[in-house]
Each structure stands twice: as structure tokens, then as C-alpha cells.
Design an enzyme around this catalytic site. Structure first.
Site, mmCIF file in Angstrom:
data_model
loop_
_atom_site.group_PDB
_atom_site.id
_atom_site.type_symbol
_atom_site.label_atom_id
_atom_site.label_comp_id
_atom_site.label_asym_id
_atom_site.label_seq_id
_atom_site.Cartn_x
_atom_site.Cartn_y
_atom_site.Cartn_z
ATOM 1 N N ASP A 23 65.079 37.987 32.817
ATOM 2 C CA ASP A 23 65.860 36.761 32.998
ATOM 3 C C ASP A 23 65.421 35.703 31.986
ATOM 4 O O ASP A 23 64.250 35.652 31.607
ATOM 5 C CB ASP A 23 65.663 36.245 34.433
ATOM 6 C CG ASP A 23 66.756 35.279 34.850
ATOM 7 O OD1 ASP A 23 67.714 35.084 34.086
ATOM 8 O OD2 ASP A 23 66.647 34.702 35.951
ATOM 9 N N HIS A 40 70.342 37.326 24.138
ATOM 10 C CA HIS A 40 70.413 38.735 24.553
ATOM 11 C C HIS A 40 69.894 39.646 23.437
ATOM 12 O O HIS A 40 69.244 40.655 23.695
ATOM 13 C CB HIS A 40 71.851 39.111 24.928
ATOM 14 C CG HIS A 40 72.369 38.356 26.120
ATOM 15 N ND1 HIS A 40 71.632 38.159 27.262
ATOM 16 C CD2 HIS A 40 73.560 37.725 26.349
ATOM 17 C CE1 HIS A 40 72.340 37.467 28.135
ATOM 18 N NE2 HIS A 40 73.506 37.186 27.610
ATOM 19 N N LEU A 134 57.522 58.876 30.026
ATOM 20 C CA LEU A 134 57.965 57.655 30.716
ATOM 21 C C LEU A 134 59.407 57.850 31.128
ATOM 22 O O LEU A 134 60.230 58.296 30.322
ATOM 23 C CB LEU A 134 57.869 56.444 29.770
ATOM 24 C CG LEU A 134 58.505 55.144 30.280
ATOM 25 C CD1 LEU A 134 57.690 54.548 31.431
ATOM 26 C CD2 LEU A 134 58.623 54.107 29.150
HETATM 27 C C1 FPP Z 1 69.461 37.539 31.969
HETATM 28 O O1 FPP Z 1 69.401 36.375 31.190
HETATM 29 C C2 FPP Z 1 69.727 38.710 31.146
HETATM 30 C C3 FPP Z 1 70.804 39.531 31.235
HETATM 31 C C4 FPP Z 1 71.878 39.330 32.206
HETATM 32 C C5 FPP Z 1 71.010 40.642 30.319
HETATM 33 C C6 FPP Z 1 69.793 41.460 29.970
HETATM 34 C C7 FPP Z 1 70.134 42.253 28.787
HETATM 35 C C8 FPP Z 1 69.337 42.478 27.732
HETATM 36 C C9 FPP Z 1 67.936 42.047 27.659
HETATM 37 C C10 FPP Z 1 69.933 43.163 26.576
HETATM 38 C C11 FPP Z 1 69.546 44.529 26.265
HETATM 39 C C12 FPP Z 1 69.172 45.426 27.375
HETATM 40 C C13 FPP Z 1 68.776 46.704 27.177
HETATM 41 C C14 FPP Z 1 68.321 47.535 28.315
HETATM 42 C C15 FPP Z 1 68.771 47.302 25.850
HETATM 43 P P1 FPP Z 1 70.460 35.228 31.443
HETATM 44 O O2 FPP Z 1 71.576 35.393 30.464
HETATM 45 O O3 FPP Z 1 70.878 35.211 32.871
HETATM 46 O O4 FPP Z 1 69.602 33.971 31.090
HETATM 47 P P2 FPP Z 1 69.709 32.507 31.719
HETATM 48 O O5 FPP Z 1 69.415 32.642 33.184
HETATM 49 O O6 FPP Z 1 68.662 31.747 30.982
HETATM 50 O O7 FPP Z 1 71.103 32.017 31.439
#
Ligand code: FPP
Length: 245
Positions: A23, A40, A134
Site C-alpha cells: 500500500d 505503481h 519460493l
Molecule cells: C496500493 O497502493 C497498491 C496497489 C493497489 C497496486 C499494487 C501493484 C503493484 C505494486 C504493481 C505491480 C505488482 C506486481 C505483483 C508485479 P495505492 O494505489 O492504494 O496507494 P495509495 O493508498 O497511496 O493511494
């Protein structure tokens, strides 16, 4: 968990399974005046760090919450970018993951994902199926309540067909019908960015897991943070409802 401490992990008590709610990508980008998608993209680099850290520490399973069933509510452009990023990541990293002995597996409702993505996920699973170093489980279009509903539906169908006696239904009846069947439950669940919620992630499986909330935003997460989390895990006493010795 705000400062980095030197690693003191005891190899004997390393968690078998670590689950992470990644997050803070959006806030990381906002703090730099960048579009959310830049967060992201950096988040995907942090995924590499987490995987390497797990291999170094001898952790057997890493489950990452990459896209929840609620994430469809985000702007269409961000959803589309996340799907593309995931595909690019899997295509780019698959060879290295396979070479490092990583088995990749996806949990969540893949029927709701673009067909192209579904095919790629299947390909990644097949290519790495024999690996044992893993297990990397990526939760995509995942929601724990839906997973539990599906398990109940399967049990009900079998009960109606006379194959299950309702009196015999127990915890194993449910656990073996979850998407994580056969995988040990997470010993440690980490959520980054300071939020302290489970957000419908692995609700059944984390029943006895240690929960660790870090202020670090996901794009800043490194294997040093993972070591620090494992150190804190090792200092906790897990009693599973019993009393201390
Ligand atoms: C939360 O941050 C993150 C996500 C919803 C997406 C997670 C995805 C990745 C890390 C990309 C790649 C993943 C893989 C497995 C290769 P948010 O956007 O909710 O952040 P915020 O709460 O600060 O708005």
C-alpha cells in the site's frame, strides 16, 4: 518500524509464509508530484526486492495483494495501467523468476480479468510449476469474502449431492476448498503505508498470523525492511490461544 535496524534474524525462526498488502503507491507518487501510475511502476520494483529478500531469508511462501476485487472502482485509466504493468512485469521477470527457483501462482477471480492476462497467468504458472525454492502467490482480482463464499458453495453442492455429511463439516472442509489449499497459512502479514486494515485479504488464513503495520510506503520497501519485519516477528511470542510456558 520507522527506522532501519541492522538485521538480527534468527534463521531457525523465519516465517514460512509472509503475506504483504502493498500500500502507498499513490501517496508515494503524489509526494513527488508524479502521476499515480509512477507509484505503481516503482511499486513493481519493490516487488523484486521483496522476492529477493524472501529467497535470501529462506521464506517459503510470499503472497502479494496486487489487485483487489474492489480496485475496479479506481479510474479506468489506472486499472488499465495496472493490468498492463502486471503483464509487462510477468513477461519481463518470468525467466529470472524461473531461474531462481520461484514457482508463481495466482489467486483471485481470474474469470474477471482480460483474456490476454488470463493466458499469461496460466503460462507463468505452467513454466514455473516444478520450482520449489519460493512460492510466489499473487492475489489478483482477489477478495477473501468471495473466496469463502465459493468454498461454502462447493461444500453445499457436495452436501446436496450426498457426498458430504453436514455434521462432518469442519475447518479442514473449508481450508481445503480455498484457493490457498495446501499452502501453509501466513505466519506474518505486513501492510505498508501506515494503514491498519486487512481490506478483505486472506481473512481465513491470517486467523493466527502476526500482523505488522509499517509506515514505509510500498515503493520505498526494500529487502532491509523485510529483514526488519522478520526480526520483529521473531521477537513476538505466538501462543495460539494457549498460555505462556
Ligand atoms: C496500493 O497502493 C497498491 C496497489 C493497489 C497496486 C499494487 C501493484 C503493484 C505494486 C504493481 C505491480 C505488482 C506486481 C505483483 C508485479 P495505492 O494505489 O492504494 O496507494 P495509495 O493508498 O497511496 O493511494
Amino acid at each position: 518500524m520507522s527506522t532501519l535496524a541492522p538485521a538480527i534474524s534468527e534463521p531457525a525462526n523465519v516465517p514460512r509464509h509472509v503475506a504483504i498488502i502493498m500500500d502507498g503507491n499513490g501517496r508515494w507518487a503524489k509526494a513527488r508530484g508524479l502521476p499515480r501510475i509512477a507509484g505503481h511502476q516503482r511499486g513493481a520494483e519493490a516487488v523484486r526486492e521483496a522476492i529477493k529478500g524472501c529467497i535470501e531469508l529462506g521464506i517459503g511462501v510470499l503472497t502479494l495483494f496486487a489487485f483487489s476485487s474492489e480496485n475496479w472502482r479506481r479510474p479506468a485509466a489506472e486499472v488499465s495501467h495496472l493490468m498492463t504493468l502486471l503483464q509487462v512485469y510477468v513477461r519481463r521477470e518470468l525467466g529470472e523468476l524461473a531461474g531462481a527457483g520461484v514457482r508463481v501462482s495466482f489467486i483471485g477471480d481470474r474469470g474477471g480479468l482480460p483474456r490476454e492476462t488470463q493466458e499469461l497467468l496460466r503460462h507463468a504458472e505452467q513454466e514455473t510449476a516444478a520450482n520449489r525454492r519460493l512460492l510466489l502467490q499473487v492475489a489478483l482480482n482477489y477478495g477473501a469474502r468471495r473466496e469463502l463464499v465459493e468454498a461454502c458453495r462447493k461444500i453445499a453442492i457436495e452436501a446436496v449431492a450426498g457426498r458430504i455429511d453436514p455434521a462432518q463439516i469442519d475447518e479442514a472442509s473449508i481450508a481445503t476448498r480455498l484457493e490457498t489449499a495446501g499452502v501453509p497459512d501466513p505466519d506474518l502479514l505486513i501492510r505498508t503505508s501506515g494503514e491498519k486494515r486487512l481490506s478483505n485479504f486472506l481473512l481465513w488464513q491470517v486467523a493466527y498470523g502476526e500482523l505488522l503495520f509499517m509506515d514505509t510506503l510500498w515503493p520505498d520497501f526494500t529487502r532491509q525492511h523485510l529483514r526488519q519485519a522478520v526480526d520483529e516477528f521473531q521477537q513476538r511470542e505466538r501462543r495460539y490461544g494457549a498460555v505462556s510456558a
